[in-house]
Design a protein around this motif. Structure first.
Motif, PDB file in Angstrom:
ATOM      1  N   LEU B 122       0.821  -1.210   0.000  1.00 55.08           N
ATOM      2  CA  LEU B 122       0.000   0.000   0.000  1.00 55.08           C
ATOM      3  C   LEU B 122       0.855   1.259   0.000  1.00 55.08           C
ATOM      4  O   LEU B 122       0.535   2.241  -0.676  1.00 55.08           O
ATOM      5  CB  LEU B 122      -0.949  -0.016   1.205  1.00 55.08           C
ATOM      6  N   GLY B 123       1.939   1.228   0.741  1.00 54.04           N
ATOM      7  CA  GLY B 123       2.832   2.386   0.779  1.00 54.04           C
ATOM      8  C   GLY B 123       3.436   2.673  -0.592  1.00 54.04           C
ATOM      9  O   GLY B 123       3.585   3.834  -0.989  1.00 54.04           O
ATOM     10  N   PRO B 140      -5.140   0.635   5.713  1.00 54.80           N
ATOM     11  CA  PRO B 140      -5.034   0.276   7.129  1.00 54.80           C
ATOM     12  C   PRO B 140      -3.826   0.984   7.754  1.00 54.80           C
ATOM     13  O   PRO B 140      -2.971   1.523   7.038  1.00 54.80           O
ATOM     14  CB  PRO B 140      -4.823  -1.234   7.082  1.00 54.80           C
ATOM     15  N   SER B 141      -3.766   0.970   9.066  1.00 50.57           N
ATOM     16  CA  SER B 141      -2.645   1.640   9.751  1.00 50.57           C
ATOM     17  C   SER B 141      -1.319   0.962   9.431  1.00 50.57           C
ATOM     18  O   SER B 141      -0.260   1.514   9.700  1.00 50.57           O
ATOM     19  CB  SER B 141      -2.893   1.659  11.260  1.00 50.57           C
ATOM     20  N   THR B 142      -1.379  -0.217   8.839  1.00 55.47           N
ATOM     21  CA  THR B 142      -0.176  -0.966   8.426  1.00 55.47           C
ATOM     22  C   THR B 142       0.254  -0.604   7.005  1.00 55.47           C
ATOM     23  O   THR B 142       0.856  -1.429   6.321  1.00 55.47           O
ATOM     24  CB  THR B 142      -0.481  -2.471   8.479  1.00 55.47           C
ATOM     25  N   ARG B 143      -0.037   0.615   6.578  1.00 56.34           N
ATOM     26  CA  ARG B 143       0.235   1.006   5.193  1.00 56.34           C
ATOM     27  C   ARG B 143       1.646   0.704   4.748  1.00 56.34           C
ATOM     28  O   ARG B 143       1.886   0.346   3.600  1.00 56.34           O
ATOM     29  CB  ARG B 143      -0.060   2.500   5.007  1.00 56.34           C
ATOM     30  N   ARG B 144       2.606   0.854   5.661  1.00 50.69           N
ATOM     31  CA  ARG B 144       4.006   0.695   5.244  1.00 50.69           C
ATOM     32  C   ARG B 144       4.309  -0.716   4.757  1.00 50.69           C
ATOM     33  O   ARG B 144       5.189  -0.902   3.925  1.00 50.69           O
ATOM     34  CB  ARG B 144       4.952   1.006   6.407  1.00 50.69           C
ATOM     35  N   THR B 145       3.600  -1.736   5.299  1.00 52.57           N
ATOM     36  CA  THR B 145       3.987  -3.120   4.986  1.00 52.57           C
ATOM     37  C   THR B 145       2.864  -3.964   4.398  1.00 52.57           C
ATOM     38  O   THR B 145       3.136  -5.008   3.815  1.00 52.57           O
ATOM     39  CB  THR B 145       4.486  -3.825   6.266  1.00 52.57           C
ATOM     40  N   SER B 147      -0.076  -5.450   1.978  1.00 51.95           N
ATOM     41  CA  SER B 147      -0.330  -5.494   0.537  1.00 51.95           C
ATOM     42  C   SER B 147      -1.788  -5.171   0.270  1.00 51.95           C
ATOM     43  O   SER B 147      -2.655  -5.351   1.141  1.00 51.95           O
ATOM     44  CB  SER B 147      -0.024  -6.885  -0.015  1.00 51.95           C
ATOM     45  N   ILE B 148      -2.050  -4.732  -0.956  1.00 56.39           N
ATOM     46  CA  ILE B 148      -3.437  -4.379  -1.292  1.00 56.39           C
ATOM     47  C   ILE B 148      -4.307  -5.633  -1.338  1.00 56.39           C
ATOM     48  O   ILE B 148      -5.475  -5.606  -0.945  1.00 56.39           O
ATOM     49  CB  ILE B 148      -3.511  -3.546  -2.580  1.00 56.39           C
ATOM     50  N   GLY B 149      -3.732  -6.751  -1.791  1.00 56.12           N
ATOM     51  CA  GLY B 149      -4.521  -7.985  -1.832  1.00 56.12           C
ATOM     52  C   GLY B 149      -4.912  -8.433  -0.431  1.00 56.12           C
ATOM     53  O   GLY B 149      -6.042  -8.879  -0.193  1.00 56.12           O
ATOM     54  N   GLY B 150      -3.981  -8.306   0.500  1.00 58.11           N
ATOM     55  CA  GLY B 150      -4.292  -8.658   1.884  1.00 58.11           C
ATOM     56  C   GLY B 150      -5.347  -7.740   2.469  1.00 58.11           C
ATOM     57  O   GLY B 150      -6.234  -8.179   3.212  1.00 58.11           O
ATOM     58  N   PHE B 151      -5.257  -6.454   2.116  1.00 58.09           N
ATOM     59  CA  PHE B 151      -6.244  -5.490   2.611  1.00 58.09           C
ATOM     60  C   PHE B 151      -7.633  -5.838   2.060  1.00 58.09           C
ATOM     61  O   PHE B 151      -8.629  -5.835   2.789  1.00 58.09           O
ATOM     62  CB  PHE B 151      -5.808  -4.089   2.173  1.00 58.09           C
ATOM     63  N   VAL B 152      -7.682  -6.180   0.772  1.00 59.36           N
ATOM     64  CA  VAL B 152      -8.974  -6.530   0.160  1.00 59.36           C
ATOM     65  C   VAL B 152      -9.516  -7.838   0.743  1.00 59.36           C
ATOM     66  O   VAL B 152     -10.709  -7.959   1.020  1.00 59.36           O
ATOM     67  CB  VAL B 152      -8.823  -6.632  -1.377  1.00 59.36           C
ATOM     68  N   ALA B 153      -8.636  -8.816   0.930  1.00 55.44           N
ATOM     69  CA  ALA B 153      -9.098 -10.145   1.355  1.00 55.44           C
ATOM     70  C   ALA B 153      -9.303 -10.238   2.862  1.00 55.44           C
ATOM     71  O   ALA B 153     -10.106 -11.045   3.339  1.00 55.44           O
ATOM     72  CB  ALA B 153      -8.109 -11.217   0.913  1.00 55.44           C
ATOM     73  N   GLY B 154      -8.598  -9.394   3.630  1.00 51.53           N
ATOM     74  CA  GLY B 154      -8.647  -9.572   5.076  1.00 51.53           C
ATOM     75  C   GLY B 154      -9.040  -8.336   5.850  1.00 51.53           C
ATOM     76  O   GLY B 154      -9.228  -8.402   7.055  1.00 51.53           O
ATOM     77  N   GLY B 155      -9.194  -7.199   5.171  1.00 50.79           N
ATOM     78  CA  GLY B 155      -9.496  -5.949   5.865  1.00 50.79           C
ATOM     79  C   GLY B 155     -10.889  -5.452   5.549  1.00 50.79           C
ATOM     80  O   GLY B 155     -11.657  -6.101   4.842  1.00 50.79           O
ATOM     81  N   SER B 156     -11.204  -4.291   6.080  1.00 49.90           N
ATOM     82  CA  SER B 156     -12.544  -3.758   5.819  1.00 49.90           C
ATOM     83  C   SER B 156     -12.555  -2.248   5.606  1.00 49.90           C
ATOM     84  O   SER B 156     -13.457  -1.729   4.948  1.00 49.90           O
ATOM     85  CB  SER B 156     -13.485  -4.128   6.963  1.00 49.90           C
ATOM     86  N   GLY B 157     -11.605  -1.521   6.130  1.00 46.77           N
ATOM     87  CA  GLY B 157     -11.580  -0.065   5.980  1.00 46.77           C
ATOM     88  C   GLY B 157     -10.379   0.477   6.725  1.00 46.77           C
ATOM     89  O   GLY B 157      -9.443  -0.278   7.008  1.00 46.77           O
ATOM     90  N   THR B 319      -3.337   4.831  15.347  1.00 47.73           N
ATOM     91  CA  THR B 319      -4.794   4.705  15.172  1.00 47.73           C
ATOM     92  C   THR B 319      -5.142   3.301  14.692  1.00 47.73           C
ATOM     93  O   THR B 319      -4.274   2.478  14.451  1.00 47.73           O
ATOM     94  CB  THR B 319      -5.302   5.735  14.147  1.00 47.73           C
ATOM     95  N   TRP B 320      -6.430   3.061  14.542  1.00 51.75           N
ATOM     96  CA  TRP B 320      -6.928   1.751  14.142  1.00 51.75           C
ATOM     97  C   TRP B 320      -6.219   0.682  14.989  1.00 51.75           C
ATOM     98  O   TRP B 320      -6.073   0.881  16.180  1.00 51.75           O
ATOM     99  CB  TRP B 320      -6.809   1.566  12.610  1.00 51.75           C
ATOM    100  N   ASN B 321      -5.759  -0.391  14.403  1.00 50.37           N
ATOM    101  CA  ASN B 321      -5.195  -1.382  15.318  1.00 50.37           C
ATOM    102  C   ASN B 321      -3.750  -1.105  15.720  1.00 50.37           C
ATOM    103  O   ASN B 321      -3.187  -1.829  16.543  1.00 50.37           O
ATOM    104  CB  ASN B 321      -5.373  -2.798  14.792  1.00 50.37           C
ATOM    105  N   HIS B 322      -3.158  -0.048  15.168  1.00 52.64           N
ATOM    106  CA  HIS B 322      -1.853   0.345  15.688  1.00 52.64           C
ATOM    107  C   HIS B 322      -1.944   0.876  17.116  1.00 52.64           C
ATOM    108  O   HIS B 322      -0.943   0.869  17.840  1.00 52.64           O
ATOM    109  CB  HIS B 322      -1.194   1.387  14.779  1.00 52.64           C
ATOM    110  N   THR B 323      -3.095   1.361  17.510  1.00 48.53           N
ATOM    111  CA  THR B 323      -3.258   1.768  18.913  1.00 48.53           C
ATOM    112  C   THR B 323      -2.923   0.568  19.805  1.00 48.53           C
ATOM    113  O   THR B 323      -2.160   0.690  20.781  1.00 48.53           O
ATOM    114  CB  THR B 323      -4.701   2.229  19.164  1.00 48.53           C
TER     115      THR B 323
END
Lengths: 450, 450
Positions: B122-123, B140-145, B147-157, B319-323
């Protein structure tokens, strides 16, 4: 100017090199706006005219004119493109109409902020900003001819309000330079919340010469007219698009068939009896928009690039108060109301109103954002019979939970404001001690002087 | 892979030129995500490991690997950056972890739409898109590491959901190419609403190889950390910014002092006991944002350009789960919950929860848009005692009208989904008849096979 005869030629000459127009026909032309949308205002204001039109070309000339007018006790009513609908720019007590279109400097956008002369036309601002990657956050349907100063002083929102809400919300109108009406006019710079002292005050408490506005990143918009066989399915679709956070848009309007029938430039594109949705959709949202349209049973009547639409008649020129204008071009027997539906379950209220009034009041919805949520405003056409009937409709709409903003008045407080804004009134005491700016428009001032 | 011994070296060799990792330590490393945020999952999943990590470099290699795995009955669990929190990418039944980071092509943005390989970070997408005038709508707050596929398959916003809502809303995720797990794998292209068959399905019903996403026009963001002496004033301010349609933002987060105390990288910037607001504010909205901050009695703790924040720790990495991550770096005794407050009067419910739990559950709000309106989500920290206490808190939050999404489960339906998505399940029957893709994660499938 109800007192003794006044030597207008001498006064005009005293303005030196500032451009002055004294020809009565031309002065009368520039003493009008679109007040005639309202049969009530048409009666009340038809004879209103200024004595002179004065057209400064910069702020220094504005100061010079105001200094002379103050000294001579001459009323001053500011004017931009003259596209208002409530007589905002009409000089009830004669005197000078101050034509500000000469203050038309458009500076480069910096950090997303545009600094611009009050007289710059909105269409020219868009044209200058888009190549820099920016566009106006909002504009009225009169974008081609309205000035930004007129929009700030006499308007409230429009195309783009589906994203950014009304102009009075914090963050869009960032600052205004204002010249006071005093023996020695001062230039005040209002910033932040202070700027609402002069926003939508009809120029009653200072002459706005320059404005700073936050801009939106420019996008490539597709101009859509879509059709539905019934009004409520059309309204439900428009509402769904308005609420779809993943669909980038700039305009979400529904127009009932009874109003759409007046849209001459669309006559070949639409079917008899079709209710219309009018949209500006960003290029990246075309596919999901069209998917949603199919799911709702609508069809595309017209789809144009923004450039092609400009060459024809853009969708937004059938929305906001252009809906009324398109109708009046065909039928002088219609007028309109301005309505805000209740925040919750507004479509149920819309359905009730549509069922109750049918073709006496062809519905016309404008979706906007209010306090972070989608909300539903309306400018329904009304087939005018007489004023008592109009008042009865207004009372019924209020009983249904709607807020009605009377467009049939030139008094600030009786229209969109609903009451005197104490900050605006206090500011007028500070900037216009003799009450010479656009006199007769702010009830709170008139009453405080009586 | 509970049956007879399997010849993994022979299987690995049969994959030809596709890159394979068999070293148990490295395989175990790539069989993990951030499941250990949850003490429950930490217990359940600690021994999970794949047998091989296979890293295709393009879609043709994905097809070749799936063909071989299907023939051999080998489970396949796809993986991107491995930044999930629910064991999404953890191979419950061993077999192959399919590392998709090699599919990292980033195409030029066209008409606001990005076509990109599933493994692109994503970064890197942000870095590639910004010079073209575009940026991700959400990340996601994990932007630095991540992947977009992981975000699509495992994330929500995530960051940006304050503008565009969740990814499942129509219009953001436009299409996905998906490889099926069959004797002869097919490549399917899902478009429009169909794409939600594979979004947030943890890779249980197809391997996503390429994605099209609608982008947002890029803006220049200012990274803010602001402080308030109490949590509710902080939440009220964050809510006010979230609802301010005229203030352009990308992130609106409130964090209670009890959580902020863990933010080591901010230790010098904040005062003891301060609750924090974390924001991304567009350059043109800095002045109205700061005016609103003063009016609410807050102070600026840190204000950085985005570039300066990247060089330090950006606000979104609190923020998000980085908190939770920031807290866990300091204190392994905390965990968290995922909560959606009721749509109406959510701040009253927040105040009740904060009063009831105090420092046992340091509150952490994420404002997002849902159905065209601002809504309030929360990922509060919880000082973990035992699972019964955690369950009691969840029951109490539900009694207060909150929806709680259990983050302490690797089962799709028991977390954010709440129930089996029939479209996802039907699609799995079509794409993965042997149930080899990420087995054990979709309860509906497991039950239909039992």
């Amino acid at each position: 100017m109800n007192d003794a005869p006044f030597d207008w030629p001498a006064f005009a000459a005293s303005l030196g090199e500032v451009s002055v127009e004294a020809d009565p026909a031309l002065v009368k032309l520039k003493s009008r706006d679109f007040y005639w949308y309202s049969p009530v205002l048409k009666q009340q204001l038809r004879h209103v005219t200024a004595d002179l039109v004065v057209a400064p070309r910069d702020e220094a000339q504005v100061i010079a004119v105001l200094r002379r007018c103050f000294a001579a006790g001459v009323p001053v009513t500011p004017r931009g493109g003259g596209t208002g609908n409530y007589g905002q720019a009409m000089p009830l007590r004669g005197g000078v109409v101050l034509d500000l279109l000469g203050l038309d400097a458009i500076h480069p956008v910096r950090n997303g902020v545009l600094r611009v002369g009050a007289g710059a036309k909105l269409g020219e601002i868009e044209a200058a900003s888009r190549p820099q990657g920016w566009e106006l956050r909002m504009f009225p349907s009169t974008r081609r001819t309205a000035s930004i100063g007129g929009f700030v002083a006499g308007g409230s929102g429009g195309v783009g309000s589906i994203n950014f809400g009304q102009m009075r919300e914090a963050g869009t109108l960032l600052s205004a330079r204002v010249v006071t009406m005093e023996a020695e006019p001062r230039v005040l710079e209002l910033r932040g919340a202070e700027v609402n002292r002069v926003h939508h005050a009809y120029g009653t408490n200072g002459i706005i010469t320059e404005i700073e506005m936050a801009m939106a990143p420019a996008q490539s918009w597709i101009d859509y007219v879509v059709g539905f066989p019934g009004f409520m399915p059309c309204a439900q679709f428009t509402d769904a698009v308005a609420r779809a956070d993943g669909i980038a848009k700039r305009l979400c309007t529904s127009v009932a068939a009874g109003a759409a029938a007046y849209f001459k430039p669309l006559r070949e594109a639409i079917l008899p009896g079709e209710s219309l949705g009018l949209f500006y959709i960003a290029a990246q949202s075309v596919a999901p928009f069209e998917e949603m349209l199919r799911a709702h049973g609508g069809r595309t009547c017209r789809r144009l690039t923004e450039a092609a639409a400009e060459a024809h008649v853009p969708a937004f020129e059938f929305t906001w108060n252009h809906t009324t204008l398109q109708a009046l071009k065909v039928d002088r027997g219609v007028t309109y109301l301005q309505v805000r539906y209740p925040a919750r379950d507004y479509l149920a209220t819309v359905a009730g109103v549509v069922a109750a009034y049918g073709d006496e009041m062809p519905m016309h919805l404008e979706f906007i954002r209010v306090d972070g949520a989608v909300s539903c405003a309306a400018l329904p056409l009304v087939r005018y019979t007489d004023e008592p009937r109009l008042r009865a409709i207004i009372a019924d709409l209020e009983a249904r939970g709607c807020t009605v903003f009377d467009p049939h008045t030139y008094v600030l407080e009786d229209g969109g404001m609903k009451q005197t804004d104490p900050a605006q009134l206090a500011f007028k005491h500070e900037t216009d001690p003799r009450g010479l700016l656009n006199p007769g428009k702010m009830r709170g001032w008139e009453e405080s002087r009586a």
